[in-house]
Design a protein around this motif. Structure first.
Motif, PDB file in Angstrom:
ATOM      1  N   GLY A 134      55.584  32.534 -21.245  1.00 48.96           N
ATOM      2  CA  GLY A 134      56.493  32.207 -20.141  1.00 48.96           C
ATOM      3  C   GLY A 134      57.131  33.384 -19.440  1.00 48.96           C
ATOM      4  O   GLY A 134      57.939  33.182 -18.553  1.00 48.96           O
ATOM      5  N   CYS A 135      56.794  34.619 -19.829  1.00 49.33           N
ATOM      6  CA  CYS A 135      57.432  35.729 -19.104  1.00 49.33           C
ATOM      7  C   CYS A 135      56.716  35.945 -17.765  1.00 49.33           C
ATOM      8  O   CYS A 135      55.592  35.485 -17.571  1.00 49.33           O
ATOM      9  N   ASP A 136      57.379  36.637 -16.858  1.00 48.06           N
ATOM     10  CA  ASP A 136      56.753  37.034 -15.596  1.00 48.06           C
ATOM     11  C   ASP A 136      56.235  38.458 -15.742  1.00 48.06           C
ATOM     12  O   ASP A 136      56.805  39.245 -16.509  1.00 48.06           O
ATOM     13  N   LEU A 137      55.198  38.765 -14.984  1.00 47.33           N
ATOM     14  CA  LEU A 137      54.553  40.067 -15.129  1.00 47.33           C
ATOM     15  C   LEU A 137      54.210  40.625 -13.756  1.00 47.33           C
ATOM     16  O   LEU A 137      53.574  39.936 -12.947  1.00 47.33           O
ATOM     17  N   ASP A 138      54.658  41.857 -13.492  1.00 46.81           N
ATOM     18  CA  ASP A 138      54.331  42.525 -12.220  1.00 46.81           C
ATOM     19  C   ASP A 138      53.491  43.769 -12.503  1.00 46.81           C
ATOM     20  O   ASP A 138      53.895  44.606 -13.313  1.00 46.81           O
ATOM     21  N   TYR A 139      52.365  43.901 -11.832  1.00 51.53           N
ATOM     22  CA  TYR A 139      51.605  45.152 -11.864  1.00 51.53           C
ATOM     23  C   TYR A 139      51.969  45.917 -10.597  1.00 51.53           C
ATOM     24  O   TYR A 139      51.921  45.343  -9.497  1.00 51.53           O
ATOM     25  N   VAL A 140      52.308  47.209 -10.766  1.00 51.21           N
ATOM     26  CA  VAL A 140      52.862  47.932  -9.620  1.00 51.21           C
ATOM     27  C   VAL A 140      52.074  49.223  -9.369  1.00 51.21           C
ATOM     28  O   VAL A 140      51.877  50.031 -10.281  1.00 51.21           O
ATOM     29  N   SER A 141      51.662  49.381  -8.117  1.00 49.17           N
ATOM     30  CA  SER A 141      50.892  50.575  -7.725  1.00 49.17           C
ATOM     31  C   SER A 141      51.748  51.566  -6.969  1.00 49.17           C
ATOM     32  O   SER A 141      52.652  51.174  -6.225  1.00 49.17           O
TER      33      SER A 141
ATOM     34  N   ALA B 220      53.442  48.050 -15.615  1.00 46.99           N
ATOM     35  CA  ALA B 220      53.543  46.592 -15.671  1.00 46.99           C
ATOM     36  C   ALA B 220      54.999  46.298 -16.016  1.00 46.99           C
ATOM     37  O   ALA B 220      55.528  46.861 -16.969  1.00 46.99           O
ATOM     38  N   THR B 221      55.631  45.462 -15.222  1.00 45.41           N
ATOM     39  CA  THR B 221      57.025  45.113 -15.493  1.00 45.41           C
ATOM     40  C   THR B 221      57.061  43.685 -16.012  1.00 45.41           C
ATOM     41  O   THR B 221      56.497  42.782 -15.386  1.00 45.41           O
ATOM     42  N   VAL B 222      57.688  43.523 -17.169  1.00 45.70           N
ATOM     43  CA  VAL B 222      57.739  42.209 -17.801  1.00 45.70           C
ATOM     44  C   VAL B 222      59.152  41.670 -17.703  1.00 45.70           C
ATOM     45  O   VAL B 222      60.107  42.376 -18.025  1.00 45.70           O
ATOM     46  N   TRP B 223      59.269  40.421 -17.240  1.00 52.86           N
ATOM     47  CA  TRP B 223      60.577  39.773 -17.085  1.00 52.86           C
ATOM     48  C   TRP B 223      60.656  38.602 -18.038  1.00 52.86           C
ATOM     49  O   TRP B 223      59.789  37.745 -18.035  1.00 52.86           O
ATOM     50  N   MET B 224      61.737  38.598 -18.808  1.00 56.69           N
ATOM     51  CA  MET B 224      61.970  37.498 -19.760  1.00 56.69           C
ATOM     52  C   MET B 224      63.366  36.947 -19.528  1.00 56.69           C
ATOM     53  O   MET B 224      64.308  37.748 -19.521  1.00 56.69           O
ATOM     54  N   PRO B 225      63.602  35.667 -19.385  1.00 58.50           N
ATOM     55  CA  PRO B 225      62.582  34.635 -19.319  1.00 58.50           C
ATOM     56  C   PRO B 225      61.954  34.618 -17.930  1.00 58.50           C
ATOM     57  O   PRO B 225      62.450  35.255 -17.014  1.00 58.50           O
ATOM     58  N   GLY B 226      60.857  33.891 -17.814  1.00 63.35           N
ATOM     59  CA  GLY B 226      60.195  33.790 -16.521  1.00 63.35           C
ATOM     60  C   GLY B 226      59.486  32.457 -16.438  1.00 63.35           C
ATOM     61  O   GLY B 226      59.778  31.537 -17.209  1.00 63.35           O
ATOM     62  N   SER B 227      58.529  32.391 -15.514  1.00 64.55           N
ATOM     63  CA  SER B 227      57.813  31.120 -15.362  1.00 64.55           C
ATOM     64  C   SER B 227      56.307  31.349 -15.454  1.00 64.55           C
ATOM     65  O   SER B 227      55.526  30.547 -14.979  1.00 64.55           O
ATOM     66  N   GLY B 228      55.926  32.493 -16.021  1.00 67.15           N
ATOM     67  CA  GLY B 228      54.503  32.774 -16.213  1.00 67.15           C
ATOM     68  C   GLY B 228      53.819  33.323 -14.971  1.00 67.15           C
ATOM     69  O   GLY B 228      52.608  33.438 -14.932  1.00 67.15           O
ATOM     70  N   GLN B 229      54.621  33.713 -13.971  1.00 66.33           N
ATOM     71  CA  GLN B 229      53.997  34.200 -12.731  1.00 66.33           C
ATOM     72  C   GLN B 229      53.512  35.646 -12.896  1.00 66.33           C
ATOM     73  O   GLN B 229      54.157  36.452 -13.566  1.00 66.33           O
TER      74      GLN B 229
END
Ligand SMILES: C[S@@+](CC[C@H](N)C(=O)[O-])C[C@H]1O[C@@H](n2cnc3c(N)ncnc32)[C@H](O)[C@@H]1O
Length: 368
Positions: free
Chosen positions: A200-207, A215-224
């Motif tokens: 359920g965490c959110d995950l951002d890949y950043v260039s 990769a930035t991981v957000w907890m809690p999230g919605s799986g985006q």
């Protein structure tokens, strides 16, 4: 030495040989001071090249911490999103390093940062004060034991060893952070194994500068899962979606090579594109469909990729300079280049060795 360091950086803003400068400095300062000034000057040049800090002029750097540090546009984006996701919550940063993130977080909120290494902590304190953020509380010791009262956590764990693939290779260990049960944001390597993340965490890949930096991981999230690309003056963002269908690649079409964050996040931009091979992230579109997410190549010809044919193709197109690219193709471009005729008048061109519809092909193209 701060005034001297500032002046030295103003007088020598760009990389130059250090020998003569070192001799000059040794005449005016003790050899210890001269070495420190020189090292700080060199790291300032690095910081500027890497876009590691918004205003590096008066900051103190430590080599390893600088290399590990966040690039400021990425740190800024994360700090702004943290403020948006968790407005008003009391933030604890565990492992501030020399402040790549702390300086951007400080622009958005008051918080506490803990750094376990003494020299880095001293530099972190200096950098925050110099940046005008002296009110940020800086502590030493193990941040994991100082989370009492914190309402949200931020950490950018350091790799303990060259592998850095398992959570326990990282300091602080992400699993220990998640176990604290607080909302949190973690900056991790883009090579992470997504299946190891908490559900359920959110995950951002950043260039940044053409490289997927984090990769930035957000907890809690919605799986985006999203990709971020730092454009000229704004962030582009796109969400993960199902792969588009497979389709043909033909002369006249454009072949698109996505940005590395877009590949990791599987955002499949441009939307109108189709895949040319089920194992690759390359897309094709009709000509003229440019996207900020991709480098595009106008396809001139698609041919067999055996050596004899590659020589024939290079004779025909006479590319100079010749760029050799490969995707899903086991070849050493510089070795291959030696075996191809040198072009003269054909202008810049690209030999793209890749798979199309499951077959190894040579795609002759020009960059758009
Ligand atoms: C990758 S660096 C942080 C870099 C920082 N975000 C920047 O952009 O400059 C990670 C830092 O965490 C510190 N650290 C690791 N585990 C820690 C812990 N349990 N408590 C406090 N600091 C810790 C390390 O000493 C290191 O300086």
């Amino acid at each position: 030495m701060d005034a001297e360091l500032r002046q030295l950086r103003l007088d020598h803003p760009h990389p130059e040989p250090l020998m003569a400068l070192g001799q000059q400095l040794r005449r005016r300062y003790s050899s210890e001071q001269a070495i420190w000034l020189l090292q700080q000057l060199e790291m300032y040049w690095d910081a500027q090249r890497l876009q590691a800090f918004r205003q590096p002029l008066e900051l103190h750097f430590e080599a390893q911490a600088l290399q590990m540090g966040s690039r400021w546009p990425l740190a800024e984006r994360r700090a702004l999103e943290l403020a948006q996701r968790y407005p008003g919550l009391w933030l604890l940063e565990i492992g501030g390093g020399i402040g790549g993130d702390s300086l951007e977080l400080a622009r958005t909120r008051a918080f506490r940062t803990v750094e376990q290494e003494d020299l880095r902590r001293r530099y972190l304190e200096h950098n925050l004060k110099t940046g005008g953020f002296g009110e940020v509380e800086v502590r030493g010791g193990d941040g994991l034991t100082q989370a009492k009262g914190a309402q949200v956590l931020y950490a950018d764990p350091a790799r303990r060893n060259a592998k850095g693939r398992q959570w326990h290779d990282l300091a602080p260990n992400p699993a220990d952070l998640w176990n604290l049960g607080l909302p949190c944001c973690l900056k991790l390597s883009p090579g992470l194994d997504e299946s190891q993340l908490p559900p359920g965490c959110d995950l951002d890949y950043v260039s940044h500068q053409g490289v997927c930096k984090e990769a930035t991981v957000w907890m809690p999230g919605s799986g985006q899962v999203r990709a971020f690309l730092h454009g000229q003056d704004a962030w582009l963002v796109a969400e993960r979606r199902q792969p588009p269908p497979l389709g043909p690649l033909e002369p006249g079409m454009w072949l698109h090579e996505p940005d590395p964050a877009a590949i990791r996040a599987q955002v499949w931009e441009p939307r109108q594109g189709w895949r040319v091979d089920e194992r690759l992230a390359l897309l094709a579109t009709p000509a003229g469909l440019a996207s900020q997410w991709t480098q595009a190549f106008e396809v001139l010809e698609i041919a067999d990729a055996d050596r004899k044919n590659l020589i024939r193709l290079q004779k025909k197109y006479d590319f100079q300079p010749l760029e050799i690219k490969k995707r899903g193709f086991d070849v050493e471009p510089e070795e291959l280049r030696k075996k191809l005729p040198r072009g003269r008048g054909g202008g810049a061109g690209v030999l793209y060795l890749t798979r199309v519809g499951g077959r190894h092909r040579a795609v002759i193209c020009r960059r758009v």
